[in-house]
Every structure is written in C-alpha cells, then in structure tokens.
Design an enzyme around this catalytic site. Structure first.
Site, mmCIF file in Angstrom:
data_model
loop_
_atom_site.group_PDB
_atom_site.id
_atom_site.type_symbol
_atom_site.label_atom_id
_atom_site.label_comp_id
_atom_site.label_asym_id
_atom_site.label_seq_id
_atom_site.Cartn_x
_atom_site.Cartn_y
_atom_site.Cartn_z
ATOM 1 N N ASN A 275 3.702 6.404 -7.887
ATOM 2 C CA ASN A 275 3.801 6.107 -9.327
ATOM 3 C C ASN A 275 4.675 4.906 -9.648
ATOM 4 O OD1 ASN A 275 2.012 7.959 -10.158
ATOM 5 N ND2 ASN A 275 3.534 9.587 -10.527
ATOM 6 N N GLY A 276 5.571 4.542 -8.740
ATOM 7 C CA GLY A 276 6.370 3.333 -8.943
ATOM 8 C C GLY A 276 5.447 2.115 -8.989
ATOM 9 N N HIS A 277 4.523 2.049 -8.015
ATOM 10 C CA HIS A 277 3.557 0.936 -8.008
ATOM 11 C C HIS A 277 2.674 0.986 -9.255
ATOM 12 C CE1 HIS A 277 4.142 1.530 -3.519
ATOM 13 N NE2 HIS A 277 4.408 0.254 -3.658
ATOM 14 N N ARG B 169 8.032 5.286 1.892
ATOM 15 C CA ARG B 169 8.583 5.925 3.096
ATOM 16 C C ARG B 169 8.981 7.390 2.857
ATOM 17 N NH1 ARG B 169 10.509 0.633 3.644
ATOM 18 N NH2 ARG B 169 9.992 -0.347 5.629
ATOM 19 N N GLY C 72 0.818 -1.213 0.000
ATOM 20 C CA GLY C 72 0.000 0.000 0.000
ATOM 21 C C GLY C 72 0.847 1.255 0.000
ATOM 22 N N SER D 4 9.353 6.004 -3.102
ATOM 23 C CA SER D 4 9.223 5.016 -2.035
ATOM 24 C C SER D 4 8.077 5.444 -1.145
ATOM 25 C CB SER D 4 10.519 4.985 -1.217
ATOM 26 O OG SER D 4 10.292 4.384 0.030
ATOM 27 N N LYS E 299 13.913 -0.915 -7.398
ATOM 28 C CA LYS E 299 14.501 -0.173 -6.281
ATOM 29 C C LYS E 299 14.895 -1.159 -5.178
ATOM 30 C CE LYS E 299 12.190 2.235 -3.221
ATOM 31 N NZ LYS E 299 12.654 1.697 -1.916
ATOM 32 N N ASP E 300 14.004 -2.131 -4.946
ATOM 33 C CA ASP E 300 14.310 -3.179 -3.970
ATOM 34 C C ASP E 300 15.089 -4.277 -4.700
ATOM 35 O OD1 ASP E 300 12.955 -2.172 -1.536
ATOM 36 O OD2 ASP E 300 11.243 -2.177 -2.885
HETATM 37 O O1 PAF Z 1 8.143 -4.537 -1.859
HETATM 38 C C1 PAF Z 1 7.160 -4.603 -1.100
HETATM 39 O O2 PAF Z 1 6.296 -3.737 -1.061
HETATM 40 C C2 PAF Z 1 7.034 -5.802 -0.155
HETATM 41 O O3 PAF Z 1 8.259 -6.209 0.309
HETATM 42 C C3 PAF Z 1 6.251 -6.974 -0.785
HETATM 43 C C4 PAF Z 1 6.980 -7.558 -1.982
HETATM 44 C C5 PAF Z 1 4.871 -6.514 -1.188
HETATM 45 C C6 PAF Z 1 6.099 -8.096 0.249
HETATM 46 O O4 PAF Z 1 5.427 -7.648 1.385
#
Ligand code: PAF
Length: 285
Positions: free
Chosen positions: A33-35, A187, A29, A185, A149-150
């Site tokens: 815009n990345g999502h 955050r 959640g 992000s 990014k991750d």
């Molecule tokens: O990248 C994230 O937002 C979380 O680590 C994920 C992949 C949804 C797992 O909770």
C-alpha cells in the site's frame, strides 16, 4: 493500463500520447500500500503515470539480499491494474534494457555519502543514482514520487536532480504503516513470524523518543532507543540518528537544533535476517 518492457516502445508510446505532466513512480516491485499511495498521488497530479518495476542489481551491496528480494510480478500487475487508468503504463525492463553497457558512473552526493545508510550499505546510493538517473532519462518525467521511509534515498535523489539540473519535481510521500505501526516495506514479507510480531517495537520506540525531545537531551534519547529495541531477542539497532532533512547532518545535542529547520530521527534495525529502516519527525517545542 499498458505493460511495456522495451525502452524504445515506452518512448514511442509516450511520444504518441503527448500527455503532460508525466508522473513517474519507480519501484522494485513486491508492491504494497505504500507504493499504491505513491501511484494514487501521481494519478491525482499527472495526466499520465508510468510505474516502473525493476530490481536494480547495482544498488544491492549484499548478493544474498539481491537473490532473496521478493519478486511478485503477476501480483504487482494485478494490483496496479485496479488503480491505473487505461492510458497509464507499467514499465518492466530487464538488466539489458537499463544497462546496455556496464554503468561505471560514480556519484558524489556530498555529506549524504557519509552518514547512516551510506556507511552501512557501501555503494548502495551510487547504484540508486545510476538506476534513477537512467530511468529519468528514459521516462523523462515531470514529477517523480518516492516514499519517505527511504528518507536518505529521497535526499539523495533530490541532490541527484540538483546536480544534474534535471527539470523533474521530486515528491516525498508520508510513510504508510501496517495497523500495528510497522512501516510498510517489501522486505516485511521476509520476516520470521516471531520477529514480525515484535517488529512494531521499532515505530513504538521512535514515537516515544520523538515525544521525549521536550524534556530530554539527545544522548539519553539515543540510549533509550537502543536499549528498548536491543532488549528484544533478534533485534539490534544499527544506528539511530537525529538529522536535519536536507544534508542529513546528525545533531548531538538539542541546543544544535535550529528553529525553522526540520529534524527526523532515522533508525536502522537488524531484525532477525532482515534489515528494517524507519523514521519520524522530531519537532522542537
Ligand atoms: O526505493 C526503491 O524501491 C528503489 O530504491 C528505487 C528508487 C526504485 C530504485 O531502484
């Protein structure tokens, strides 16, 4: 779009629709815009898209981080409503839906357990492994989309899929940045205004560092990155490593970089109260 909370309802709906390929975008959640770029890729490639919104407690090694993690469900749903089609699904489970019993599985991701984020956030990737494997079992996606990014998380998820012989294709999408270069992000909204103003230094510095590789060796590049960022009040580099893109083994000298392999400079910075990560490709010239 449909919003579904219960595992059984989601599975009944997917079974009824019989649409493939199923695209999956797992999120916690606080969407940005990345999502949305992940959702757009999924929409292009898949007949049905499931977006999950679930803040997974088992991946937080810091209780305060879990408590303060932004939760903006109403806003997230209205953002998704603008991009998803009528048949697509937002899955919003709670802890009991995901973990009817305590998850005691322990994953071994090989070298991925021994570098960068794994050292600084003990237990984090085990929690990611738990939730992602559980979500994969529930949604049974053909393709799953994650942000680059991750970077280490992406490698961990590919390794999880390899170890558990799942058929899902894992796609990594490029980092989406704010206009000033800061990697998007969830955050970022928690940054103090002064820290937020200075946060673009991270991308600016690693961009310069990646251009330095043609004429400088790695120890001096690492020292340049640390000095440039640590000089800003409130900023402290936790690590900056140049690693290959599969096992994430750090290279200490330019001579160790092999032609044909891809390398990324990965950084974690404590920025005020918030920890930020970013990365950039280091091409051999
Ligand atoms: O990248 C994230 O937002 C979380 O680590 C994920 C992949 C949804 C797992 O909770």
């Amino acid at each position: 779009m449909k919003v579904i909370k219960k595992v059984r309802d989601l599975q009944t709906m997917l079974c009824k629709l019989q649409l493939t390929p199923v695209g999956f975008v797992p999120t916690m959640g606080a969407l940005h815009n990345g999502h949305i770029s992940l959702v757009e890729s999924a929409l292009k490639q898949c007949s049905i898209v499931v977006v999950s919104i679930y803040v997974n407690p088992t991946q937080f090694n810091d209780k305060n981080d879990l408590k303060n993690y932004p939760r903006t469900l109403e806003k997230d749903l209205s953002l998704l409503d603008k991009v998803l089609r009528e048949r697509d699904i937002v899955f919003t489970p709670d802890d009991k839906d995901i973990y009817p019993e305590e998850d005691i599985r322990v994953f071994n991701f090989g070298n991925l357990n021994n570098v960068m984020e794994a050292l600084h956030r003990p237990g984090h990737f085990n929690g990611v492994g738990q939730v992602v494997s559980r979500l994969f079992d529930i949604v049974k996606p053909d393709v799953a989309f994650f942000g680059m990014k991750d970077f280490q998380q992406l490698a961990v998820i590919k390794e999880l899929v390899r170890q558990t012989k799942r058929k899902v294709k894992v796609v990594g999408n490029p980092i989406i940045r704010e206009n000033d270069g800061l990697a998007m992000s969830s955050r970022n909204t928690l940054l103090d205004p002064e820290i937020r103003r200075n946060a673009p230094i991270i991308y600016k510095t690693i961009s310069t560092a990646s251009a330095m590789i043609s004429e400088n060796d790695i120890p001096s590049i690492i020292s340049f990155v640390e000095k440039s960022i640590n000089i800003i009040p409130g900023f402290k580099v936790e690590y900056f490593e140049i690693v290959d893109d599969t096992e994430l083994i750090p290279v200490n000298l330019r001579a160790e970089m092999k032609p044909g392999k891809r390398y990324f400079g990965c950084i974690a910075v404590q920025a005020g109260k918030i920890r930020l990560i970013d990365n950039i490709e280091f091409g051999l010239v």
